[in-house]
Design a protein around this motif. Structure first.
Motif, PDB file in Angstrom:
ATOM      1  N   SER A 165       7.631  22.105  61.415  1.00 15.61           N
ATOM      2  CA  SER A 165       8.193  20.958  61.783  1.00 15.61           C
ATOM      3  C   SER A 165       8.038  20.499  63.195  1.00 15.61           C
ATOM      4  N   ASN A 166       7.325  21.313  64.089  1.00 19.62           N
ATOM      5  CA  ASN A 166       6.726  20.914  65.367  1.00 19.62           C
ATOM      6  C   ASN A 166       5.225  20.498  65.069  1.00 19.62           C
ATOM      7  N   ASN A 167       4.899  19.988  63.933  1.00 23.06           N
ATOM      8  CA  ASN A 167       3.353  19.762  63.796  1.00 23.06           C
ATOM      9  C   ASN A 167       2.617  20.954  64.174  1.00 23.06           C
ATOM     10  N   PHE A 168       3.161  21.975  63.603  1.00 24.37           N
ATOM     11  CA  PHE A 168       2.151  23.331  63.802  1.00 24.37           C
ATOM     12  C   PHE A 168       2.074  23.588  65.241  1.00 24.37           C
ATOM     13  N   LYS A 169       2.436  22.903  66.207  1.00 19.50           N
ATOM     14  CA  LYS A 169       2.073  23.108  67.661  1.00 19.50           C
ATOM     15  C   LYS A 169       2.955  24.365  68.146  1.00 19.50           C
ATOM     16  N   ILE A 170       2.415  25.093  69.055  1.00 20.79           N
ATOM     17  CA  ILE A 170       3.118  26.363  69.696  1.00 20.79           C
ATOM     18  C   ILE A 170       3.964  25.697  71.066  1.00 20.79           C
ATOM     19  N   THR A 171       4.901  26.399  71.524  1.00 21.12           N
ATOM     20  CA  THR A 171       5.628  26.001  72.973  1.00 21.12           C
ATOM     21  C   THR A 171       5.167  27.303  73.840  1.00 21.12           C
ATOM     22  N   VAL A 172       5.532  26.835  75.342  1.00 21.11           N
ATOM     23  CA  VAL A 172       5.584  27.856  76.118  1.00 21.11           C
ATOM     24  C   VAL A 172       6.578  29.006  75.780  1.00 21.11           C
ATOM     25  N   GLU A 173       7.682  28.617  75.249  1.00 19.50           N
ATOM     26  CA  GLU A 173       8.508  29.850  75.119  1.00 19.50           C
ATOM     27  C   GLU A 173       8.090  30.529  74.032  1.00 19.50           C
ATOM     28  N   GLN A 174       7.658  30.258  72.988  1.00 19.68           N
ATOM     29  CA  GLN A 174       6.987  31.133  71.970  1.00 19.68           C
ATOM     30  C   GLN A 174       5.708  32.038  72.813  1.00 19.68           C
ATOM     31  N   LEU A 175       4.995  31.299  73.743  1.00 13.56           N
ATOM     32  CA  LEU A 175       4.113  31.996  74.133  1.00 13.56           C
ATOM     33  C   LEU A 175       4.567  33.180  75.054  1.00 13.56           C
ATOM     34  N   GLU A 176       5.633  32.758  75.858  1.00  9.28           N
ATOM     35  CA  GLU A 176       6.201  33.879  76.871  1.00  9.28           C
ATOM     36  C   GLU A 176       6.688  35.005  75.902  1.00  9.28           C
ATOM     37  N   SER A 177       7.135  34.613  74.812  1.00 10.22           N
ATOM     38  CA  SER A 177       7.851  35.974  73.803  1.00 10.22           C
ATOM     39  C   SER A 177       6.706  36.824  73.597  1.00 10.22           C
ATOM     40  N   VAL A 178       5.597  36.386  73.386  1.00  2.00           N
ATOM     41  CA  VAL A 178       4.680  37.389  73.106  1.00  2.00           C
ATOM     42  C   VAL A 178       3.781  37.954  74.346  1.00  2.00           C
ATOM     43  N   ARG A 179       3.866  37.231  75.159  1.00  2.01           N
ATOM     44  CA  ARG A 179       3.136  37.884  76.472  1.00  2.01           C
ATOM     45  C   ARG A 179       3.257  39.287  76.924  1.00  2.01           C
ATOM     46  N   THR A 180       2.235  39.995  76.947  1.00  2.00           N
ATOM     47  CA  THR A 180       2.498  41.487  77.463  1.00  2.00           C
ATOM     48  C   THR A 180       1.430  41.513  78.727  1.00  2.00           C
ATOM     49  N   THR A 181       1.512  42.738  79.480  1.00  2.00           N
ATOM     50  CA  THR A 181       0.522  43.055  80.327  1.00  2.00           C
ATOM     51  C   THR A 181      -0.608  43.195  80.070  1.00  2.00           C
ATOM     52  N   LYS A 182      -1.056  43.334  78.576  1.00  2.00           N
ATOM     53  CA  LYS A 182      -2.569  43.322  77.991  1.00  2.00           C
ATOM     54  C   LYS A 182      -2.778  42.000  77.469  1.00  2.00           C
ATOM     55  N   THR A 183      -2.199  40.879  77.830  1.00  2.00           N
ATOM     56  CA  THR A 183      -2.519  39.719  77.427  1.00  2.00           C
ATOM     57  C   THR A 183      -3.618  39.243  78.469  1.00  2.00           C
TER      58      THR A 183
ATOM     59  N   GLU B 221     -10.853  47.498  74.648  1.00  2.00           N
ATOM     60  CA  GLU B 221      -9.808  48.014  73.753  1.00  2.00           C
ATOM     61  C   GLU B 221      -8.302  47.751  73.947  1.00  2.00           C
ATOM     62  N   GLY B 222      -7.815  47.015  72.924  1.00  2.00           N
ATOM     63  CA  GLY B 222      -6.404  46.927  73.288  1.00  2.00           C
ATOM     64  C   GLY B 222      -6.040  45.747  74.006  1.00  2.00           C
ATOM     65  N   ASP B 223      -7.054  45.052  74.603  1.00  4.46           N
ATOM     66  CA  ASP B 223      -6.558  43.838  75.267  1.00  4.46           C
ATOM     67  C   ASP B 223      -6.102  42.556  74.357  1.00  4.46           C
ATOM     68  N   GLU B 224      -5.165  42.021  74.556  1.00  8.18           N
ATOM     69  CA  GLU B 224      -4.668  40.964  73.565  1.00  8.18           C
ATOM     70  C   GLU B 224      -5.053  39.565  73.980  1.00  8.18           C
ATOM     71  N   VAL B 225      -5.045  38.726  72.626  1.00  7.49           N
ATOM     72  CA  VAL B 225      -5.491  37.276  72.699  1.00  7.49           C
ATOM     73  C   VAL B 225      -4.521  36.551  71.963  1.00  7.49           C
ATOM     74  N   ILE B 226      -3.780  35.605  72.519  1.00  5.55           N
ATOM     75  CA  ILE B 226      -2.720  34.902  71.845  1.00  5.55           C
ATOM     76  C   ILE B 226      -3.689  33.925  70.735  1.00  5.55           C
ATOM     77  N   ILE B 227      -3.288  34.064  69.606  1.00  3.21           N
ATOM     78  CA  ILE B 227      -3.977  33.018  68.836  1.00  3.21           C
ATOM     79  C   ILE B 227      -2.896  32.174  68.038  1.00  3.21           C
ATOM     80  N   PRO B 228      -2.534  31.000  68.388  1.00  3.69           N
ATOM     81  CA  PRO B 228      -1.476  30.080  67.515  1.00  3.69           C
ATOM     82  C   PRO B 228      -2.012  29.895  66.214  1.00  3.69           C
ATOM     83  N   THR B 229      -0.903  30.221  65.254  1.00  7.55           N
ATOM     84  CA  THR B 229      -1.320  29.769  63.698  1.00  7.55           C
ATOM     85  C   THR B 229      -0.674  28.552  63.477  1.00  7.55           C
ATOM     86  N   PRO B 230      -1.087  27.936  62.455  1.00  7.83           N
ATOM     87  CA  PRO B 230      -2.654  28.217  61.551  1.00  7.83           C
ATOM     88  C   PRO B 230      -3.677  28.313  62.579  1.00  7.83           C
ATOM     89  N   TYR B 231      -4.769  29.258  62.344  1.00  9.01           N
ATOM     90  CA  TYR B 231      -5.810  29.211  63.090  1.00  9.01           C
ATOM     91  C   TYR B 231      -6.939  29.021  62.492  1.00  9.01           C
TER      92      TYR B 231
END
Ligand code: PMP
Ligand code: GLU
Length: 396
Positions: free
Chosen positions: A147-165, A114-124
């Motif tokens: 504008s980036n062909n819908f691709k996510i970047t490491v900076e974006q990923l890092e901005s949502v990472r938590t200890t629960k990811t 419960e509460g564990d996080e999974v990062i999902i790039p959108t559109p998914y």
């Protein structure tokens, strides 16, 4: 009846719902054009059908199989991964499932508390977030920029990472955008996941459906460390036109795979026996039909892409793989007087009898999804009807 809380927040699959609505209207006699489902329109290749018939006639398809799949199929998966990924796995690292969709389902059941996080790039793809929720996990969405062909970047990923990811899902080529991550982009994301000890869920189901000069790099092939952190999800539905047979598979960490097998043993027992024998033939038999179907999709893409651009207000970068177009229709909606994409797609269905899928189901409020896994006549008529619908609304 009081149903579970789980069902109260569950969104049923928008792709399957859209397709069902189209079928219902059709059954009432309406001339509906449906480009909803990502389902190849070709019959399953003859030699695969034949293998299934033989399995039935010999009696071997009559019985339960091992939960993790028949040994021949697990072996075929290992050879397949060796051939297409250049990676070697042990049988204990493989699991056959009822479609790739169920591989993902048991994965989240096995991985998440419960509460564990999974990062999902959108559109998914529509099922990721709901499956995470069904396992009491929390989907964390990261918006791939158009504008980036819908691709996510490491900076974006890092901005949502938590200890629960705990994990990140990567689907390249992507459903719904058709975009493919380059090797360099994957290396960056993979190294970031390794550094943070996250599981990479690599949904490679469209890996053999790539077009033009584009190529598919499986993220697991980038480095040994990345491979150790990756669970490969794949299946026969898309490349072998076997959606109805329901065979997918997962390959990766042995302990994780064993936990997934245990959950499957208490839920489905085993994937349908006859389908497993058919899948052995698909993976190990002649591969020329895979290429024939890929070429047919590529030809449709090349013809359809310019036609879709003719729809007033549409913006679309040409997809690189899979079999979907995911145009931005903000401008089109403005012309027609809609500000909600689901209202727009509902109107297309009810007024123009064109069934496609709202981008809202994929986490994108300005887009619609058309699948070109259907015959050319339907595709051409679909675009013409959308154009006529827009012109008609514009005049009003
Ligand atoms: N992943 C993606 C991205 C898909 O589009 C699909 C389509 N159904 C699946 C997984 C599951 O495929 P299946 O269950 O038919 O193997
Ligand atoms: N994956 C396909 C699609 O996106 C099939 C339907 C589904 O499983 O969602 O249309």
């Amino acid at each position: 009846m009081k149903l579970s809380k789980r069902t109260e927040t569950l969104e049923p699959s928008v792709t399957l719902t859209a397709s069902a609505k189209a079928k219902e209207l059709k059954s009432q006699g309406a001339d509906v054009l449906s480009v909803t489902l990502g389902e190849p329109d070709f019959p399953t290749p003859k030699h695969i059908q034949q293998a299934a018939i033989e399995a039935i006639e010999s009696g071997k398809a009559s019985f339960y199989t091992q939960t993790a799949g028949i040994p021949e199929l697990r072996q075929a998966i290992i050879s397949y991964i060796e051939q297409f990924y250049g990676l070697t796995y042990d049988v204990s690292q493989t699991l056959v499932t009822d479609g790739a969709k169920f591989a993902l389902y048991v994965l989240f059941q096995a991985l998440l508390d419960e509460g564990d996080e999974v990062i999902i790039p959108t559109p998914y793809w529509v099922s990721y977030g709901e499956q995470v929720k069904l396992a009491d996990g929390t989907p964390v969405f990261v918006a791939g920029q158009e504008s980036n062909n819908f691709k996510i970047t490491v900076e974006q990923l890092e901005s949502v990472r938590t200890t629960k990811t705990k994990a990140i899902i990567l689907n390249s080529p992507s459903n719904p955008t058709g975009m493919i991550y380059t090797k360099e982009e994957l290396a960056q994301i993979g190294e970031w996941a390794v550094a943070n000890d996250l599981l990479i869920v690599a949904d490679d189901i469209y890996g053999r459906l790539v077009y033009g000069e584009h190529t598919f790099t499986p993220i697991a092939t980038i480095s040994e460390e990345i491979r150790q952190h990756t669970l490969i999800i794949n299946g026969v539905s898309k490349s072998y036109s076997m959606t109805g047979w329901r065979i997918g598979f997962a390959v990766g960490n042995k302990e994780l795979i064993q936990a997934m097998i245990d959950i499957a043993s208490q839920s489905t027992s085993n994937p349908t026996a006859v389908s497993q024998y058919a899948a052995v033939e698909a993976l190990t038999g002649p591969q020329d039909t895979v290429e024939e179907m890929r070429l047919a999709f590529e030809e449709r893409l090349n013809r359809l892409y310019p036609l879709v651009l003719e729809i007033p207000g549409v913006k679309l970068v040409k997809p690189q793989g899979a079999f979907y177009l995911f145009p931005n229709v903000k401008g089109t909606m403005e012309i027609c007087g809609y500000d909600d994409v689901t209202e727009f797609t509902d109107a297309l269905l009810n007024e123009a009898h064109v069934a496609l899928v709202t981008g809202a189901g994929f986490g994108a409020e300005e887009n619609i999804r058309l699948s070109y896994a259907t015959d050319w006549e339907t595709l051409e008529k679909t675009v013409n009807r959308i154009k006529a619908f827009v012109e008609n609304k514009r005049r009003k």
